[in-house]
Design an enzyme around this catalytic site. Structure first.
Site, PDB file in Angstrom:
ATOM      1  N   GLY A 166     -22.892 -31.527  -1.041  1.00 45.76           N
ATOM      2  CA  GLY A 166     -23.963 -31.174  -1.959  1.00 45.76           C
ATOM      3  C   GLY A 166     -23.853 -31.829  -3.321  1.00 45.76           C
ATOM      4  N   HIS A 167     -22.859 -31.349  -4.079  1.00 45.64           N
ATOM      5  CA  HIS A 167     -22.803 -31.754  -5.496  1.00 45.64           C
ATOM      6  C   HIS A 167     -22.879 -33.273  -5.648  1.00 45.64           C
ATOM      7  CE1 HIS A 167     -20.727 -32.768  -9.302  1.00 45.64           C
ATOM      8  NE2 HIS A 167     -21.453 -31.776  -9.770  1.00 45.64           N
TER       9      HIS A 167
ATOM     10  N   ARG B 214     -26.534 -17.951  -9.987  1.00 46.63           N
ATOM     11  CA  ARG B 214     -26.515 -18.987 -11.029  1.00 46.63           C
ATOM     12  C   ARG B 214     -27.371 -20.189 -10.646  1.00 46.63           C
ATOM     13  NH1 ARG B 214     -20.235 -20.813 -10.657  1.00 46.63           N
ATOM     14  NH2 ARG B 214     -19.947 -18.559 -10.849  1.00 46.63           N
ATOM     15  N   HIS B 215     -27.602 -20.406  -9.337  1.00 48.54           N
ATOM     16  CA  HIS B 215     -28.469 -21.522  -8.942  1.00 48.54           C
ATOM     17  C   HIS B 215     -29.499 -21.076  -7.903  1.00 48.54           C
ATOM     18  CE1 HIS B 215     -25.238 -21.764  -5.999  1.00 48.54           C
ATOM     19  NE2 HIS B 215     -24.445 -22.445  -6.791  1.00 48.54           N
TER      20      HIS B 215
ATOM     21  N   ARG C 141     -34.270 -24.900 -17.288  1.00 46.74           N
ATOM     22  CA  ARG C 141     -35.429 -24.661 -18.161  1.00 46.74           C
ATOM     23  C   ARG C 141     -36.195 -23.397 -17.770  1.00 46.74           C
ATOM     24  NH1 ARG C 141     -37.171 -29.376 -21.020  1.00 46.74           N
ATOM     25  NH2 ARG C 141     -35.266 -30.151 -22.022  1.00 46.74           N
TER      26      ARG C 141
ATOM     27  N   ASN D  44     -26.185 -29.577   0.931  1.00 51.15           N
ATOM     28  CA  ASN D  44     -26.178 -28.371   0.102  1.00 51.15           C
ATOM     29  C   ASN D  44     -27.036 -28.628  -1.133  1.00 51.15           C
ATOM     30  OD1 ASN D  44     -25.427 -26.574  -2.053  1.00 51.15           O
ATOM     31  ND2 ASN D  44     -23.679 -25.936  -0.798  1.00 51.15           N
TER      32      ASN D  44
ATOM     33  N   ASP E 292     -27.736 -26.528  -3.673  1.00 46.93           N
ATOM     34  CA  ASP E 292     -27.494 -25.618  -4.797  1.00 46.93           C
ATOM     35  C   ASP E 292     -27.827 -26.234  -6.153  1.00 46.93           C
ATOM     36  OD1 ASP E 292     -24.355 -24.180  -3.552  1.00 46.93           O
ATOM     37  OD2 ASP E 292     -26.431 -23.853  -2.968  1.00 46.93           O
ATOM     38  N   HIS E 293     -27.407 -27.479  -6.348  1.00 42.17           N
ATOM     39  CA  HIS E 293     -27.465 -28.004  -7.717  1.00 42.17           C
ATOM     40  C   HIS E 293     -28.791 -28.629  -8.092  1.00 42.17           C
ATOM     41  CE1 HIS E 293     -23.593 -26.456  -8.398  1.00 42.17           C
ATOM     42  NE2 HIS E 293     -23.139 -27.067  -7.324  1.00 42.17           N
TER      43      HIS E 293
ATOM     44  N   HIS F 201     -26.219 -21.693  -1.138  1.00 43.34           N
ATOM     45  CA  HIS F 201     -25.244 -20.662  -1.490  1.00 43.34           C
ATOM     46  C   HIS F 201     -25.906 -19.667  -2.426  1.00 43.34           C
ATOM     47  CE1 HIS F 201     -20.941 -19.849  -3.239  1.00 43.34           C
ATOM     48  NE2 HIS F 201     -21.518 -18.757  -2.743  1.00 43.34           N
TER      49      HIS F 201
ATOM     50  N   GLU G 173     -24.734 -19.873   2.777  1.00 41.47           N
ATOM     51  CA  GLU G 173     -23.388 -19.597   2.260  1.00 41.47           C
ATOM     52  C   GLU G 173     -23.434 -18.327   1.427  1.00 41.47           C
ATOM     53  OE1 GLU G 173     -21.909 -22.886   0.062  1.00 41.47           O
ATOM     54  OE2 GLU G 173     -21.003 -23.793   1.812  1.00 41.47           O
TER      55      GLU G 173
ATOM     56  N   ARG H 246     -25.377 -17.029  -4.536  1.00 40.61           N
ATOM     57  CA  ARG H 246     -24.225 -16.393  -5.165  1.00 40.61           C
ATOM     58  C   ARG H 246     -24.582 -15.018  -5.721  1.00 40.61           C
ATOM     59  NH1 ARG H 246     -19.615 -18.782  -7.171  1.00 40.61           N
ATOM     60  NH2 ARG H 246     -19.187 -20.908  -6.469  1.00 40.61           N
TER      61      ARG H 246
ATOM     62  N   THR I 232     -16.725 -23.503  -9.498  1.00 43.98           N
ATOM     63  CA  THR I 232     -17.179 -23.738  -8.126  1.00 43.98           C
ATOM     64  C   THR I 232     -16.161 -23.063  -7.210  1.00 43.98           C
ATOM     65  OG1 THR I 232     -17.892 -25.400  -6.522  1.00 43.98           O
ATOM     66  CG2 THR I 232     -15.980 -25.953  -7.867  1.00 43.98           C
ATOM     67  N   THR I 233     -16.384 -23.153  -5.929  1.00 42.45           N
ATOM     68  CA  THR I 233     -15.480 -22.473  -4.993  1.00 42.45           C
ATOM     69  C   THR I 233     -14.083 -23.070  -5.077  1.00 42.45           C
ATOM     70  OG1 THR I 233     -17.350 -22.079  -3.545  1.00 42.45           O
ATOM     71  CG2 THR I 233     -15.166 -21.832  -2.577  1.00 42.45           C
TER      72      THR I 233
ATOM     73  N   HIS J 271     -16.734 -29.718   0.656  1.00 45.61           N
ATOM     74  CA  HIS J 271     -16.409 -29.489  -0.757  1.00 45.61           C
ATOM     75  C   HIS J 271     -15.815 -30.736  -1.403  1.00 45.61           C
ATOM     76  CE1 HIS J 271     -16.279 -26.731  -4.215  1.00 45.61           C
ATOM     77  NE2 HIS J 271     -15.402 -27.610  -4.635  1.00 45.61           N
ATOM     78  N   GLY J 272     -16.546 -31.265  -2.350  1.00 45.96           N
ATOM     79  CA  GLY J 272     -16.060 -32.403  -3.125  1.00 45.96           C
ATOM     80  C   GLY J 272     -16.111 -33.734  -2.398  1.00 45.96           C
TER      81      GLY J 272
ATOM     82  N   GLU K  35     -15.004 -23.774   8.588  1.00 45.52           N
ATOM     83  CA  GLU K  35     -15.271 -24.914   7.712  1.00 45.52           C
ATOM     84  C   GLU K  35     -14.074 -25.087   6.802  1.00 45.52           C
ATOM     85  OE1 GLU K  35     -19.129 -25.340   5.918  1.00 45.52           O
ATOM     86  OE2 GLU K  35     -18.319 -26.476   4.221  1.00 45.52           O
TER      87      GLU K  35
HETATM   88  C1  LIG Z   1     -18.264 -23.266  -0.402  1.00 44.31           C
HETATM   89  C2  LIG Z   1     -18.426 -24.553  -1.111  1.00 44.31           C
HETATM   90  O1  LIG Z   1     -17.536 -25.345  -1.233  1.00 44.31           O
HETATM   91  C3  LIG Z   1     -19.724 -24.900  -1.704  1.00 44.31           C
HETATM   92  O2  LIG Z   1     -20.641 -25.046  -0.732  1.00 44.31           O
HETATM   93  C4  LIG Z   1     -20.163 -23.855  -2.695  1.00 44.31           C
HETATM   94  O3  LIG Z   1     -21.570 -23.760  -2.681  1.00 44.31           O
HETATM   95  C5  LIG Z   1     -19.650 -24.297  -4.026  1.00 44.31           C
HETATM   96  O4  LIG Z   1     -20.219 -23.494  -5.010  1.00 44.31           O
HETATM   97  P1  LIG Z   1     -21.297 -24.165  -5.976  1.00 44.31           P
HETATM   98  O5  LIG Z   1     -22.375 -24.736  -5.101  1.00 44.31           O
HETATM   99  O6  LIG Z   1     -21.758 -23.016  -6.844  1.00 44.31           O
HETATM  100  O7  LIG Z   1     -20.565 -25.250  -6.735  1.00 44.31           O
HETATM  101  N1  LIG Z   2     -19.319 -25.933   1.868  1.00 44.71           N
HETATM  102  C1  LIG Z   2     -19.340 -27.171   1.106  1.00 44.71           C
HETATM  103  C2  LIG Z   2     -20.731 -27.458   0.621  1.00 44.71           C
HETATM  104  O1  LIG Z   2     -21.687 -26.863   1.088  1.00 44.71           O
HETATM  105  C3  LIG Z   2     -20.948 -28.488  -0.402  1.00 44.71           C
HETATM  106  O2  LIG Z   2     -19.854 -28.577  -1.298  1.00 44.71           O
HETATM  107  P1  LIG Z   2     -20.029 -29.679  -2.471  1.00 44.71           P
HETATM  108  O3  LIG Z   2     -20.320 -30.999  -1.797  1.00 44.71           O
HETATM  109  O4  LIG Z   2     -21.201 -29.233  -3.315  1.00 44.71           O
HETATM  110  O5  LIG Z   2     -18.716 -29.677  -3.204  1.00 44.71           O
END
Ligand SMILES: CC(=O)[C@@H](O)[C@H](O)COP(=O)(O)O
Ligand SMILES: NCC(=O)COP(=O)(O)O
Length: 232
Positions: A207-208, A49-50, A18, A7, A9-10, A43, A69, A45, A99-100, A185-186, A150
């Site tokens: 992702g994160h 936001r990202h 910036r 993922n 997103d971040h 994702h 997503e 959103r 976050t979700t 997630h996490g 999921e």
């Molecule tokens: C659904 C999920 O758990 C994540 O993939 C989602 O993208 C979290 O949102 P953020 O990426 O905005 O933290």
């Molecule tokens: N659906 C979970 C995802 O895409 C990534 O979640 P995270 O690792 O950013 O918390």
């Protein structure tokens, strides 16, 4: 072999800090794919936001499947049917959330979800529902015709005492319902292996942690290490 969805997103969070174009989440996704990612999750959103709208067709053009997503809104269904990604994962959203925070309530939103799932499937998109590890949610997801669930691993990642047992029971239920099982997630290097051991898990979306760890290891090595961990 368990598939790793990265993922990105971040990367977009950092880009947007910036207001420019660097770092490019699409370039990061391409590097993740070259490093072993089996797919890319992004994702889009409601508040952008990202990930931004212009990122999506560029991500769709990459060599690995795109898992889009999105909230189950008419706006996002329209965007998805135009984009036609490999997959869509329907997730809950609120502007106030960091976050979700939980899974999609497919039981409570059954009526609203049904036509949207039908439209996505008619567009040839694999539909996944991002849900808590709950028997009724899983059974309802199957009844709604989603081929994939999921499981939200956030509570487990935060150290919930019985969360791993909940996830293990949920994996059994998903298998009994004939659903393809994903989770995310996490997840981190330290907590992912127990999730990779869930019965029948086919894909983990992470992702994160990976984007943060890339600061220290580099994105390529972080993806490679995570891929090894989930298939060890
Ligand atoms: C659904 C999920 O758990 C994540 O993939 C989602 O993208 C979290 O949102 P953020 O990426 O905005 O933290
Ligand atoms: N659906 C979970 C995802 O895409 C990534 O979640 P995270 O690792 O950013 O918390």
């Amino acid at each position: 072999m368990i598939r790793l969805g990265v993922n990105i997103d971040h990367v977009a969070t950092l880009r947007n800090a910036r207001g420019g174009t660097f770092p490019d989440p699409v370039a990061a996704a391409d590097l993740a794919i070259a490093s072993g990612a089996d797919g890319i999750t992004a994702h889009l959103r409601e508040d952008r936001r990202h990930i931004r709208d212009a990122d999506m067709p560029r991500l769709r053009a990459l060599s690995a499947p795109l898992n889009f997503e999105m909230a189950a809104t008419d706006e996002m269904v329209r965007i998805a049917c135009e984009l036609r990604p490999h997959a869509c994962c329907l997730v809950p959203e609120s502007r106030q959330e960091v976050t979700t925070e939980g899974g999609l309530d497919v039981v409570g939103q059954r009526e609203a979800l049904t036509p949207r799932i039908v439209r996505l499937k008619e567009a040839g998109i694999r539909v996944s529902l991002f849900i808590d590890p709950d028997t009724r949610q899983i059974e309802t997801a199957a009844a709604l015709g989603a081929p994939v669930v999921e499981l939200h691993t956030g509570a487990y990642a935060l150290g919930g005492g019985h969360e791993l047992e909940r996830l293990q029971k949920a994996a059994e239920t998903a298998a009994a319902c004939g659903l393809e099982l994903h989770a995310g997630h996490g997840l981190t290097y330290d907590n992912v292996e127990a999730i990779a051991a869930l019965k029948g898990v086919a894909e983990l979306n992470i992702g994160h942690f990976l984007i943060g760890q890339a600061i220290f290891d580099g994105l390529g090595p972080a993806v490679q290490r995570m891929k090894r961990l989930i298939n060890s």
